[in-house]
Design a protein around this motif. Structure first.
Motif, PDB file in Angstrom:
ATOM      1  N   LYS B 453       0.856  -1.177   0.000  1.00  0.00           N
ATOM      2  CA  LYS B 453       0.000   0.000   0.000  1.00  0.00           C
ATOM      3  C   LYS B 453       0.900   1.236   0.000  1.00  0.00           C
ATOM      4  O   LYS B 453       1.873   1.300   0.760  1.00  0.00           O
ATOM      5  CB  LYS B 453      -0.889   0.022   1.249  1.00  0.00           C
ATOM      6  CG  LYS B 453      -1.663  -1.281   1.480  1.00  0.00           C
ATOM      7  CD  LYS B 453      -2.757  -1.482   0.423  1.00  0.00           C
ATOM      8  CE  LYS B 453      -3.349  -2.886   0.424  1.00  0.00           C
ATOM      9  NZ  LYS B 453      -4.144  -3.232   1.574  1.00  0.00           N
ATOM     10  N   GLN B 498      -4.757  -0.132  -8.267  1.00  0.00           N
ATOM     11  CA  GLN B 498      -5.945   0.597  -7.796  1.00  0.00           C
ATOM     12  C   GLN B 498      -5.511   1.827  -7.040  1.00  0.00           C
ATOM     13  O   GLN B 498      -4.494   1.816  -6.341  1.00  0.00           O
ATOM     14  CB  GLN B 498      -6.729  -0.296  -6.848  1.00  0.00           C
ATOM     15  CG  GLN B 498      -7.499  -1.364  -7.555  1.00  0.00           C
ATOM     16  CD  GLN B 498      -8.989  -1.093  -7.499  1.00  0.00           C
ATOM     17  OE1 GLN B 498      -9.449  -0.135  -6.886  1.00  0.00           O
ATOM     18  NE2 GLN B 498      -9.759  -1.946  -8.164  1.00  0.00           N
ATOM     19  N   SER B 499      -6.320   2.885  -7.156  1.00  0.00           N
ATOM     20  CA  SER B 499      -5.900   4.103  -6.473  1.00  0.00           C
ATOM     21  C   SER B 499      -7.084   4.955  -6.063  1.00  0.00           C
ATOM     22  O   SER B 499      -8.228   4.710  -6.470  1.00  0.00           O
ATOM     23  CB  SER B 499      -4.982   4.906  -7.384  1.00  0.00           C
ATOM     24  OG  SER B 499      -5.704   5.341  -8.512  1.00  0.00           O
ATOM     25  N   THR B 514     -10.717   1.720   2.752  1.00  0.00           N
ATOM     26  CA  THR B 514     -10.561   1.186   1.393  1.00  0.00           C
ATOM     27  C   THR B 514      -9.158   0.637   1.203  1.00  0.00           C
ATOM     28  O   THR B 514      -8.956  -0.453   0.677  1.00  0.00           O
ATOM     29  CB  THR B 514     -10.826   2.301   0.348  1.00  0.00           C
ATOM     30  OG1 THR B 514     -12.022   2.974   0.715  1.00  0.00           O
ATOM     31  CG2 THR B 514     -10.965   1.724  -1.043  1.00  0.00           C
ATOM     32  N   ASN B 517      -8.844  -2.596   3.155  1.00  0.00           N
ATOM     33  CA  ASN B 517      -9.613  -3.747   2.698  1.00  0.00           C
ATOM     34  C   ASN B 517      -9.225  -4.244   1.318  1.00  0.00           C
ATOM     35  O   ASN B 517      -9.568  -5.355   0.935  1.00  0.00           O
ATOM     36  CB  ASN B 517     -11.112  -3.420   2.710  1.00  0.00           C
ATOM     37  CG  ASN B 517     -11.583  -3.209   4.145  1.00  0.00           C
ATOM     38  OD1 ASN B 517     -11.022  -3.794   5.079  1.00  0.00           O
ATOM     39  ND2 ASN B 517     -12.575  -2.354   4.327  1.00  0.00           N
ATOM     40  N   HIS B 518      -8.531  -3.412   0.583  1.00  0.00           N
ATOM     41  CA  HIS B 518      -8.152  -3.833  -0.761  1.00  0.00           C
ATOM     42  C   HIS B 518      -7.083  -4.922  -0.691  1.00  0.00           C
ATOM     43  O   HIS B 518      -6.113  -4.810   0.047  1.00  0.00           O
ATOM     44  CB  HIS B 518      -7.652  -2.637  -1.569  1.00  0.00           C
ATOM     45  CG  HIS B 518      -7.317  -3.016  -2.976  1.00  0.00           C
ATOM     46  ND1 HIS B 518      -8.286  -3.322  -3.897  1.00  0.00           N
ATOM     47  CD2 HIS B 518      -6.128  -3.176  -3.606  1.00  0.00           C
ATOM     48  CE1 HIS B 518      -7.710  -3.646  -5.041  1.00  0.00           C
ATOM     49  NE2 HIS B 518      -6.401  -3.572  -4.889  1.00  0.00           N
ATOM     50  N   LYS B 519      -7.241  -5.930  -1.496  1.00  0.00           N
ATOM     51  CA  LYS B 519      -6.314  -7.065  -1.388  1.00  0.00           C
ATOM     52  C   LYS B 519      -4.983  -6.835  -2.114  1.00  0.00           C
ATOM     53  O   LYS B 519      -3.929  -7.215  -1.628  1.00  0.00           O
ATOM     54  CB  LYS B 519      -6.981  -8.334  -1.949  1.00  0.00           C
ATOM     55  CG  LYS B 519      -8.079  -8.862  -1.058  1.00  0.00           C
ATOM     56  CD  LYS B 519      -7.509  -9.659   0.129  1.00  0.00           C
ATOM     57  CE  LYS B 519      -8.560  -9.982   1.165  1.00  0.00           C
ATOM     58  NZ  LYS B 519      -8.902  -8.820   2.046  1.00  0.00           N
ATOM     59  N   PHE B 522      -2.121  -0.828  -3.693  1.00  0.00           N
ATOM     60  CA  PHE B 522      -3.054   0.299  -3.697  1.00  0.00           C
ATOM     61  C   PHE B 522      -2.278   1.589  -3.505  1.00  0.00           C
ATOM     62  O   PHE B 522      -1.331   1.650  -2.714  1.00  0.00           O
ATOM     63  CB  PHE B 522      -4.063   0.117  -2.546  1.00  0.00           C
ATOM     64  CG  PHE B 522      -5.243   1.035  -2.634  1.00  0.00           C
ATOM     65  CD1 PHE B 522      -6.403   0.640  -3.321  1.00  0.00           C
ATOM     66  CD2 PHE B 522      -5.224   2.292  -2.034  1.00  0.00           C
ATOM     67  CE1 PHE B 522      -7.505   1.484  -3.397  1.00  0.00           C
ATOM     68  CE2 PHE B 522      -6.332   3.140  -2.106  1.00  0.00           C
ATOM     69  CZ  PHE B 522      -7.475   2.734  -2.797  1.00  0.00           C
TER      70      PHE B 522
END
Ligand SMILES: Cc1ncc(C[n+]2csc(CCOP(=O)(O)OP(=O)(O)O)c2C)c(N)n1
Lengths: 170, 537
Positions: B453, B498-499, B514, B517-519, B522
């Motif tokens: 992350k 993802q961003s 978010t 929880n994002h796998k 990010f």
């Protein structure tokens, strides 16, 4: 103040540059550095003369010890060590001055090792003061060139600085 | 038993025997035999996008696993690209073995294509380095390299192997023991000095422990906790020492120095005894605090050269922090009261207004994760914000370039950390300047699917320098505005990452949820004011 350090190092390529580099990088002044192989061909000894105070010598010693190739560092007490330097001095000489120079050379127990029409080359070994004194005297005739080895030193008596690390030397 | 094989194969065999599981690097013509040998081994190779990242990734891996990180590059430009990373590892005492290819032995020194004297270049900031000329020595040299990198004060070791050497055949045999006459790290502290330290602590009125990266490297946190709890000593830390003790520990006052916390600096100023452990007390750590004659100093360090280098010491103890502290703990008595209550009570309350501040995000991250993460940072204001505001629960979970201050460290270090500890959530806190120094590593994240992350504080400035110009150059800002920044959302998309972008305070909670929880990987971009100071006034 000048300090003489006797440093045992592994006889590997690159060691000299590491040691010399350490001095310049950390801002220590080396007066002279002489290197040669020891009785054990895998080990060389460096005699390093450093100019500085106690802090500097302590730092130099510690930083040297950090180098992996450095086996041992010992500060020599001038009273407890024999210190020598070799110098070759090429001095102007003509028929009038030649015998004076030869006399001076004898007084200093130095040797004339080469002669030409206009010059004499003198070899002298001894401590720094003695060499300085001779150079000073020869100046009046005109010194052409001086080559000095830098100091080498060894402890007096039966003491040796050897590869094995003993606590007392640290 | 001796087996015939090429040097390149032998290198891989030694790596395997040292337990190496992963290598970071980029191949080239001068290192291809080694890569070819790697092909048939089960060591994982991570292809980075620039060699500097390879060292930082190896560093992140080393710092989270306690193992030696390994990186590889080709000769010439590959090798020189490693330099910043090696110097970074050196300053932070991170165990790294860097392997470089070199041109043909017979051409060394002739300035041929892609030749560079990398052992000469890295001598000042490697713990040791080797140019391998004799193929028969490779096995011993590699073993020595791992030993040197991972013992005593840890650090990077470089091995430069000419291509013709890599291809030669040798009789392979792993030596049982290694003996390096000039290298005998001292782990046990001197008993007399330990006794003197105990006396000094017991006789002091206002002792302070300043702990550095050495406490974390030696795994001495538990011993430190026992000591400070027994003697009720406040703990301050350097940047590298953050996490030596949980940041919410009642005796922890924070980081010292020019960017440190007020409470920590105040304690340092009022102390009559300073116990420095595994820290070098460089200029930035001391800030403008002068060490006075009436402050006694105990200095514990595995590296004798650190002791007395920057501050005069009354009780020097050379040894491993864990070892030394447990010896001290055996002898030390209990103290009744904690002298720094008042200092601790002065803890600053952060301004709470409508604006989005970095600490809002950092504190939300701390809350959401409760310290169950590994943090890496880059260099700049965001590094200081992270140091001050994140909850760091365990030693070794705050990873930053403390010594060299290398921008670009954070993201690659996070990648390495995630490879080292896949079970842990890894969060990289970065700034828009630092991020752009090695953002090509997004490609490594994409290719390897590394679920790190990234929290990017975007102030469109080289914030730390901008702040300096504001204070010291009365606002004569030069070269600190980062116009021309890309749209980081589009950039992330380009790498399939993802961003999300936020610029308001009320978006923080949801954004952190978010992120959490994002796998996969990010990127959270946090848009903040360029005028946000490092330390709130
Ligand atoms: C490789 C490198 N170059 C330059 C610097 C000098 N420097 C220190 S902090 C900083 C600004 C960092 O900007 P950014 O990453 O955006 O973080 P911010 O301070 O804005 O949080 C710079 C340029 C450095 N530390 N490292």
């Amino acid at each position: 103040m000048k300090y003489t350090l006797s440093v045992l190092v592994e006889n590997h390529p690159g060691v000299l540059s590491r040691v010399a580099g350490l001095f310049s990088r950390r801002g220590f002044n080396i007066d002279s550095l002489a290197v040669g192989v020891t009785e054990d061909p895998t080990i060389s000894r460096m005699t390093i003369v450093v100019n500085g105070d106690d802090y500097v010598v302590e730092q130099v010693t510690k930083q040297l010890n950090k180098l992996i190739d450095v086996i041992k560092v010992k500060k020599l007490d001038p009273k407890e060590a024999v210190e020598r330097e070799l110098a070759l001095i090429k001095v102007n000489a003509n028929s009038q001055t030649r015998s004076d120079i030869i006399q001076i050379t004898e007084i200093f127990r130095a040797n004339i090792v080469d002669v030409s029409k206009e010059t004499l080359t003198i070899e002298i070994s001894g401590d720094e003061d003695k060499i300085e004194a001779l150079i000073e005297l020869l100046k009046q005739y005109g010194i052409r060139e001086v080559v000095r080895t830098g100091l080498i030193a060894i402890e007096r008596g039966n003491k040796v600085i050897s590869k094995s690390k003993s606590e007392e030397d640290e | 038993m001796k087996v015939k094989m090429t040097v390149a194969r032998a290198m891989v065999e030694v790596l395997k025997s040292e337990g190496v599981e992963i290598i970071f690097g980029i191949p080239g013509a001068a290192i291809y035999p080694f890569y070819d040998a790697l092909y048939s081994s089960d060591i994982k190779h991570v292809l980075v996008r620039t060699e500097q990242a390879a060292v930082h990734e190896a560093s992140g891996y080393a710092r989270t696993t306690g193992k030696v990180g390994v990186c590889v590059a080709t000769s010439g430009p590959g090798a020189t690209n490693l330099i910043t990373g090696i110097a970074t590892a050196y300053m932070d005492s991170v165990p790294i073995v860097a392997i470089t290819g070199q041109v043909n032995s017979s051409l060394i020194g002739k300035d041929v294509f892609q030749e560079v004297d990398i052992t000469g270049a890295t001598a000042p900031f490697t713990k040791h380095n080797y140019l391998v000329k004799d193929p028969k020595k490779i096995v011993r040299i590699l073993k020595e390299a791992f030993y040197i990198a991972s013992t005593g004060r840890r650090g990077p070791v470089l091995i430069d192997v000419p291509i013709d050497v890599q291809m030669q055949e040798i009789e392979f045999e792993i030596p049982k023991e290694i003996d390096i006459p000039g290298y005998k790290p001292k782990e046990k502290g001197h008993p007399l000095q330990i006794k003197r330290a105990v006396e000094a602590i017991e006789n002091s009125k206002r002792p302070v422990v300043c702990s550095g990266g050495g406490v974390i490297a030696s795994g001495a946190s538990e011993e430190l906790r026992i000591l400070v709890e027994k003697q009720k000593i406040p703990v301050i830390s350097t940047l590298m020492g953050i996490g030596c003790i949980p940041t919410d520990h009642p005796y922890y006052l924070g980081m010292i120095g020019s960017h440190g916390q007020k409470e920590a600096n105040l304690a340092l100023r009022q102390a009559d005894l300073l116990i420095v452990i595994g820290a070098r007390l460089a200029d930035r750590a001391l800030g403008d605090t002068k060490i006075t004659d009436n402050m006694k100093i105990i200095h514990i360090d595995i590296d004798p050269a650190e002791i007395g280098k920057n501050v005069d010491t009354n009780v020097p103890i050379v040894g491993d922090a864990k070892q030394v502290l447990s010896e001290i703990n055996k002898r030390i008595s209990e103290r009744k009261d904690f002298w720094a209550h008042e200092i601790k009570a002065q803890k600053k309350v952060l301004p709470d207004d409508d604006k989005l501040h970095p600490y809002d995000v950092l504190r939300e991250i701390s809350r959401a994760y409760n310290g169950d993460y590994i943090i890496t940072t880059d260099v700049g204001q965001h590094q200081i914000w992270a140091a001050h505001n994140l909850y760091i629960k365990e030693p070794g979970t705050f990873i930053t370039s403390g010594g060299l201050g290398t921008m670009g460290y954070g993201v690659p270090a996070a990648i390495g950390a995630k490879f080292g500890r896949p079970d842990k959530e890894v969060i990289s806190i970065t700034g828009d300047g630092s991020f752009q120094m090695l953002l090509q590593e997004l490609a490594t994240i994409k290719r390897e699917q590394v679920p790190v992350k990234i929290v990017l504080f975007n102030n469109t400035r080289l914030g730390m320098v901008y702040e300096l110009q504001k204070r010291r150059c009365s606002g004569r800002f030069i070269a600190t505005c980062l116009d021309g920044n890309p749209d980081f959302m589009i950039l992330a998309k380009a790498y399939d990452i993802q961003s999300m972008r936020i610029d308001k305070k009320d978006q923080v909670r949801e954004a952190v949820e978010t992120l959490k929880n994002h796998k996969g990987p990010f990127l959270l971009e946090v848009v903040i004011s360029p005028d946000e100071p490092t330390i709130p006034q």
